[in-house]
Design an enzyme around this catalytic site. Structure first.
Site, PDB file in Angstrom:
ATOM      1  N   VAL A   1       0.862  -1.186   0.000  1.00 39.28           N
ATOM      2  CA  VAL A   1       0.000   0.000   0.000  1.00 39.28           C
ATOM      3  C   VAL A   1       0.896   1.232   0.000  1.00 39.28           C
ATOM      4  O   VAL A   1       1.838   1.322   0.793  1.00 39.28           O
ATOM      5  CB  VAL A   1      -0.927  -0.001   1.235  1.00 39.28           C
ATOM      6  CG1 VAL A   1      -1.666   1.313   1.369  1.00 39.28           C
ATOM      7  CG2 VAL A   1      -1.910  -1.158   1.142  1.00 39.28           C
TER       8      VAL A   1
ATOM      9  N   GLU B   1      18.257 -13.388  22.412  1.00 38.62           N
ATOM     10  CA  GLU B   1      18.000 -14.758  21.954  1.00 38.62           C
ATOM     11  C   GLU B   1      18.980 -15.145  20.849  1.00 38.62           C
ATOM     12  O   GLU B   1      19.481 -16.268  20.804  1.00 38.62           O
ATOM     13  CB  GLU B   1      16.542 -14.884  21.504  1.00 38.62           C
ATOM     14  CG  GLU B   1      15.608 -14.686  22.704  1.00 38.62           C
ATOM     15  CD  GLU B   1      14.123 -14.837  22.435  1.00 38.62           C
ATOM     16  OE1 GLU B   1      13.379 -14.999  23.409  1.00 38.62           O
ATOM     17  OE2 GLU B   1      13.701 -14.784  21.271  1.00 38.62           O
TER      18      GLU B   1
ATOM     19  N   ASP C   1       1.331  -3.129  16.690  1.00 40.66           N
ATOM     20  CA  ASP C   1       2.534  -2.314  16.909  1.00 40.66           C
ATOM     21  C   ASP C   1       2.399  -0.884  16.392  1.00 40.66           C
ATOM     22  O   ASP C   1       3.044   0.029  16.897  1.00 40.66           O
ATOM     23  CB  ASP C   1       3.733  -2.944  16.166  1.00 40.66           C
ATOM     24  CG  ASP C   1       4.320  -4.117  16.914  1.00 40.66           C
ATOM     25  OD1 ASP C   1       3.818  -4.447  17.999  1.00 40.66           O
ATOM     26  OD2 ASP C   1       5.299  -4.693  16.404  1.00 40.66           O
TER      27      ASP C   1
HETATM   28  C1  LIG Z   1      12.679 -10.818  15.372  1.00 41.00           C
HETATM   29  C2  LIG Z   1      11.468 -10.515  16.195  1.00 41.00           C
HETATM   30  C3  LIG Z   1      11.247 -11.210  17.378  1.00 41.00           C
HETATM   31  C4  LIG Z   1      10.120 -10.945  18.160  1.00 41.00           C
HETATM   32  N1  LIG Z   1       9.924 -11.660  19.304  1.00 41.00           N
HETATM   33  C5  LIG Z   1       8.791 -11.474  20.020  1.00 41.00           C
HETATM   34  C6  LIG Z   1       8.520 -12.283  21.172  1.00 41.00           C
HETATM   35  O1  LIG Z   1       9.322 -13.147  21.549  1.00 41.00           O
HETATM   36  N2  LIG Z   1       7.344 -12.069  21.833  1.00 41.00           N
HETATM   37  C7  LIG Z   1       6.436 -11.133  21.428  1.00 41.00           C
HETATM   38  O2  LIG Z   1       5.376 -11.004  22.030  1.00 41.00           O
HETATM   39  N3  LIG Z   1       6.679 -10.351  20.363  1.00 41.00           N
HETATM   40  C8  LIG Z   1       7.821 -10.495  19.649  1.00 41.00           C
HETATM   41  N4  LIG Z   1       8.071  -9.718  18.549  1.00 41.00           N
HETATM   42  C9  LIG Z   1       7.131  -8.626  18.244  1.00 41.00           C
HETATM   43  C10 LIG Z   1       5.895  -9.126  17.528  1.00 41.00           C
HETATM   44  O3  LIG Z   1       6.249  -9.940  16.441  1.00 41.00           O
HETATM   45  C11 LIG Z   1       5.084  -7.919  17.067  1.00 41.00           C
HETATM   46  O4  LIG Z   1       4.711  -7.193  18.211  1.00 41.00           O
HETATM   47  C12 LIG Z   1       3.842  -8.321  16.276  1.00 41.00           C
HETATM   48  O5  LIG Z   1       4.244  -8.961  15.087  1.00 41.00           O
HETATM   49  C13 LIG Z   1       2.987  -7.105  15.966  1.00 41.00           C
HETATM   50  O6  LIG Z   1       1.942  -7.475  15.130  1.00 41.00           O
HETATM   51  P1  LIG Z   1       1.388  -6.474  14.021  1.00 41.00           P
HETATM   52  O7  LIG Z   1       0.206  -7.142  13.375  1.00 41.00           O
HETATM   53  O8  LIG Z   1       1.200  -5.137  14.608  1.00 41.00           O
HETATM   54  O9  LIG Z   1       2.581  -6.349  12.961  1.00 41.00           O
HETATM   55  P2  LIG Z   1       3.312  -7.485  12.088  1.00 41.00           P
HETATM   56  O10 LIG Z   1       3.076  -8.831  12.649  1.00 41.00           O
HETATM   57  O11 LIG Z   1       4.721  -7.030  11.949  1.00 41.00           O
HETATM   58  O12 LIG Z   1       2.602  -7.378  10.689  1.00 41.00           O
HETATM   59  C14 LIG Z   1       2.721  -6.261   9.845  1.00 41.00           C
HETATM   60  C15 LIG Z   1       2.235  -6.648   8.460  1.00 41.00           C
HETATM   61  O13 LIG Z   1       2.045  -5.472   7.680  1.00 41.00           O
HETATM   62  C16 LIG Z   1       2.586  -5.654   6.377  1.00 41.00           C
HETATM   63  N5  LIG Z   1       2.891  -4.314   5.840  1.00 41.00           N
HETATM   64  C17 LIG Z   1       3.669  -3.332   6.386  1.00 41.00           C
HETATM   65  N6  LIG Z   1       3.647  -2.239   5.612  1.00 41.00           N
HETATM   66  C18 LIG Z   1       2.833  -2.504   4.552  1.00 41.00           C
HETATM   67  C19 LIG Z   1       2.417  -1.762   3.412  1.00 41.00           C
HETATM   68  N7  LIG Z   1       2.803  -0.511   3.197  1.00 41.00           N
HETATM   69  N8  LIG Z   1       1.604  -2.377   2.526  1.00 41.00           N
HETATM   70  C20 LIG Z   1       1.190  -3.638   2.715  1.00 41.00           C
HETATM   71  N9  LIG Z   1       1.548  -4.390   3.788  1.00 41.00           N
HETATM   72  C21 LIG Z   1       2.358  -3.828   4.697  1.00 41.00           C
HETATM   73  C22 LIG Z   1       3.785  -6.535   6.635  1.00 41.00           C
HETATM   74  O14 LIG Z   1       4.192  -7.192   5.463  1.00 41.00           O
HETATM   75  C23 LIG Z   1       3.215  -7.518   7.681  1.00 41.00           C
HETATM   76  O15 LIG Z   1       2.478  -8.526   7.046  1.00 41.00           O
HETATM   77  C24 LIG Z   1       9.187  -9.955  17.744  1.00 41.00           C
HETATM   78  C25 LIG Z   1       9.394  -9.270  16.554  1.00 41.00           C
HETATM   79  C26 LIG Z   1      10.520  -9.540  15.784  1.00 41.00           C
HETATM   80  C27 LIG Z   1      10.739  -8.806  14.481  1.00 41.00           C
END
Ligand SMILES: Cc1cc2nc3c(=O)[nH]c(=O)nc-3n(C[C@H](O)[C@H](O)[C@H](O)COP(=O)(O)OP(=O)(O)OC[C@H]3O[C@@H](n4cnc5c(N)ncnc54)[C@H](O)[C@@H]3O)c2cc1C
Length: 444
Positions: free
Chosen positions: A91, A182, A311
């Site tokens: 997007v 980790e 997030d």
């Molecule tokens: C390496 C790592 C380790 C982690 N370890 C932990 C843990 O141990 N415990 C824990 O609770 N949390 C952990 N987290 C944090 C956790 O993964 C996030 O808090 C969680 O994924 C947030 O969910 P979300 O849906 O907000 O974002 P996300 O799961 O990051 O999803 C975002 C989505 O948006 C899409 N996107 C972004 N911008 C665009 C755009 N412009 N157009 C179209 N699509 C887009 C991305 O492709 C993705 O699919 C970790 C994160 C990482 C990176």
């Protein structure tokens, strides 16, 4: 390669309210799970075609798990739905006045828009670090880092030049949050149990794992007791921890810190910070420090039909004055909660405000070493926390296939220490062929 202007989103017309969800991560996917398709047409736009279980990403980077075992294709997750439409597309911007979302291949109108785009690595404006360091945010990053580490060991085994070898065997991880901790623990165990067998010609006492952070303790989101325990466990594993230390620059060969110290390394892992993946078009007043300001219904300030979850959202409450932590649980819970409120809207029932249920935090340092902060200010450490970590991660992994593969991998590893995916998948050398060419021309 097909030109982009030959493509379009190609979504069927509908008489139902259309919910457009940007992002197929924890928040977006859980929202869709709870949205009944008889009531809504659901369109998910995501720049990844899979749902990634990020807490296990470091295990892919350290050759413990295959990338596919921690991810599921989004289409497969919802293959029993008839009015769910996934499009693998980025997007570019939102036009709230026209109620339209624009993508690289065209626009779509929404009745409700949910932004669930998560975060991206934050390099604090340092372009050089952005280009030369290794992030760990998605599957391709993990496979690239794994290849980089293995390639460094391969090259270290092919040189007699101590200085070059040291740069290859030093690994610097910037950021001592859960990802950095980790990763450092896992690499230390690899150094102990795997690498000496793979590279009998190398002396792994020369391999240094540095974990650095600008703050004064590891795992800053956890309690001081858990930080202390993780710190001690990491030191027992031989990780070199440097606190109150900020990276100033990295040219691909040497990390320079703000205090002037330098460490030669071919591998700087960047786990030092994230910022929200905001999208153009929303008013500046709706964004605070890279996150959309939302009320307790996840509505973005100033809008009734645009929501942010996970997030990317900052929901300030008395209990969480700076917003919820950027971890999986708030995203999962907000996704489910918003779906239920949208259903309430159709039934003309009153919406319920979101309340976060904090289930605690866990981090693993190594085999039988983990720390856990539980609700009610209780902390656990060692074997018990490690078992809790294993169960929680298996439980939240999506899909039976992933659970089975990860569990069997872990059981196998418990008895053998073996890590089966020590495969380099990328063109031979990172930015250029410099190191290999130098080694070859020097006859080393
Ligand atoms: C390496 C790592 C380790 C982690 N370890 C932990 C843990 O141990 N415990 C824990 O609770 N949390 C952990 N987290 C944090 C956790 O993964 C996030 O808090 C969680 O994924 C947030 O969910 P979300 O849906 O907000 O974002 P996300 O799961 O990051 O999803 C975002 C989505 O948006 C899409 N996107 C972004 N911008 C665009 C755009 N412009 N157009 C179209 N699509 C887009 C991305 O492709 C993705 O699919 C970790 C994160 C990482 C990176």
């Amino acid at each position: 390669m097909l030109e982009m202007n030959k493509l379009s989103l190609n979504i069927p017309d509908t008489t139902k309210p259309r919910v457009v969800v940007i992002g197929g991560g924890f928040g977006g996917v859980n929202l869709v799970k709870y949205l009944p398709e008889k009531d809504f047409q659901i369109v998910m736009l995501s720049k990844q075609n899979y749902y990634g279980f990020w807490p296990l990403l470091y295990q892919v980077a350290t050759a413990g798990l295959e990338p596919e075992s921690i991810a599921e294709p989004i289409r497969k997750l919802f293959d029993d739905r008839h009015d769910f439409h996934f499009r693998f597309v980025r997007v570019t911007d939102i036009d709230p006045t026209a109620k339209t979302v624009n993508t690289l291949i065209g626009a779509i109108k929404y009745d409700y828009l949910v932004i669930a785009t998560g975060t991206q690595s934050n390099y604090f404006g340092n372009k050089q670090i952005e280009q030369k360091s290794f992030p760990l945010k998605q599957l391709s990053d993990a496979v690239n880092l794994r290849s980089q580490l293995l390639q460094s060991f391969e090259q270290a085994s092919m040189t007699r030049d101590k200085q070059i070898r040291q740069g290859l065997l030093n690994i610097v991880i910037a950021g001592a949050g859960p990802t950095g901790v980790e990763l450092a623990g896992s690499l230390a165990e690899m150094r102990q149990h795997i690498l000496p067998k793979d590279y009998p010609g190398l002396d792994f006492r020369e391999m240094n794992i540095y974990l650095v952070d600008g703050l004064d303790r590891v795992l800053p989101p956890l309690t001081p007791a858990s930080s202390k325990r993780a710190h001690e466990d990491l030191e027992k594993l031989g990780v070199n921890i440097k606190l109150n230390k900020l990276v100033a620059s990295y040219d691909g060969e040497i990390v320079t810190f703000k205090d002037g110290e330098q460490i030669p390394t071919q591998t700087l892992v960047w786990a030092a910070g994230v910022t929200g993946a905001t999208i153009e078009g929303m008013p500046a007043a709706s964004v605070e420090r890279g996150r959309y300001i939302v009320n307790q219904f996840n509505q973005i300030a100033g809008f009734e039909d645009i929501f942010a979850i996970g997030d990317i959202a900052v929901m300030k409450t008395d209990k969480w004055p700076k917003g919820h932590p950027q971890v999986a649980q708030p995203a999962l819970q907000q996704g489910a909660h918003l779906a239920k409120n949208l259903v309430r809207q159709l039934r003309q029932e009153a919406w319920k405000p979101f309340e976060y249920f904090d289930k605690g935090s866990l981090a693993i340092v190594g085999r039988a070493r983990a720390v856990a902060d539980l609700p009610g200010n209780k902390s656990l450490g060692g074997f018990i926390a490690w078992v809790a970590w294993l169960f929680v991660h298996i439980y939240y992994l999506i899909g039976f296939r992933s659970k089975l593969i990860v569990l069997s991998n872990w059981v196998y590893r418990l008895f053998t220490y073996e890590r089966g995916t020590r495969i380099i998948i990328r063109p031979l050398v990172r930015h250029d062929d410099k190191t290999v060419v130098e080694l070859q021309s020097a006859g080393k």
